[in-house]
Write a protein that holds these residues in place. Sequence first.
Motif, PDB file in Angstrom:
ATOM      1  N   ARG A 107      23.507 -54.119  -5.896  1.00  0.00           N
ATOM      2  CA  ARG A 107      24.743 -54.800  -6.286  1.00  0.00           C
ATOM      3  C   ARG A 107      24.456 -55.599  -7.563  1.00  0.00           C
ATOM      4  N   THR A 165      20.251 -59.225   1.251  1.00  0.00           N
ATOM      5  CA  THR A 165      20.614 -59.196  -0.159  1.00  0.00           C
ATOM      6  C   THR A 165      19.955 -60.371  -0.867  1.00  0.00           C
ATOM      7  N   TRP A 179      20.940 -54.510  -1.766  1.00  0.00           N
ATOM      8  CA  TRP A 179      21.918 -54.576  -0.673  1.00  0.00           C
ATOM      9  C   TRP A 179      21.400 -53.612   0.382  1.00  0.00           C
ATOM     10  N   TYR A 194      15.650 -56.435  -7.340  1.00  0.00           N
ATOM     11  CA  TYR A 194      15.862 -55.142  -6.686  1.00  0.00           C
ATOM     12  C   TYR A 194      14.578 -54.321  -6.665  1.00  0.00           C
TER      13      TYR A 194
END
Length: 315
Positions: free
Chosen positions: A76, A242, A277, A60
């Motif tokens: 997520r 993602t 995401w 991320y």
Amino acid sequence: MYSLDNLQTLLKNPEGVVGVLHHFVGKVNQEYYRRFDTHSGFSVMDEEWDNLFLLDGCRYDLFEQTNTLQGTLESRQSPASSSSGFIKNSFHAKTFHDTVYVTANPHAFQIEPETFHATINLLDDEWNEDLLTVTPQTMADALREAHDTYPEKRIFGHFMQPHYPFIGEQGQQIDQGGVARRDKQGNVVERANIGDIWVKLQFQLNSLTPEAVWEAYRENLELVLDIIPDLAAELSGQTVLTSDHGNLVGDWIGPIPCRGFGHPPNLYVDTLTRVPWFDMGGTSRTITSDPPVVHESLENKTARKRLVDLGYAQD
């Protein structure tokens, strides 16, 4: 990893010995999570999207720092810390006959023939023998074709980047395990002698540094993000980016403190399970569900060879 040469290198290198200690503590942490953690994570197939581009092994924070595309970024919790676990937890014993799955990941050999409306495997004819992976452009071309062939199906594209091997200009200059090395005559060096980049980094088997690997990792992400705008513009519907898991690049993890490398299974630390995401928007298209028509399976022998090239296993 356990060759005599590597052992001799470790004995001469105090940092390598420290790497061994961190390695074994990491194994204890894996066992802890396997036994006591009730980690579940999100269901990617239950989310809203028409086109899903999964960027394998994308943390991320790496995505947040690197991405310049227009869209909405959330995070997520992945159901796993490795591709194998993600595929098993997301797809096993389930059916998604409204979806076409296009993959560059060898772990797709686990997918049952009835899972998707169509399963398109790029690991045979589209495998790049010099880079030892499927390139982003090859994936993009396959996704365009899938969209044209199956206009009323969701399109799930499983890219291998930013997962190593690092195929960017700078990434290919570092001593890694993925890109095929060649001698002066142009012959490919035996891959078993090249080694896994995470093993080399953890045990200090060469001059690699976490900083150099991070930059190569970032470059791999940039390569795949570069092709996304044109691809998303050509595919109708809502597009989302993602990932299946992150990567440890010398990060401190627990519950017993140690430095982690790569993406071991059953290690449910936030750095590995928190994934981007990124919703690029788009008007949803008509989606229908129909019985499976194509399942391009991957032979176990080929899958194992590809996994070795990508650092998941050893000869």
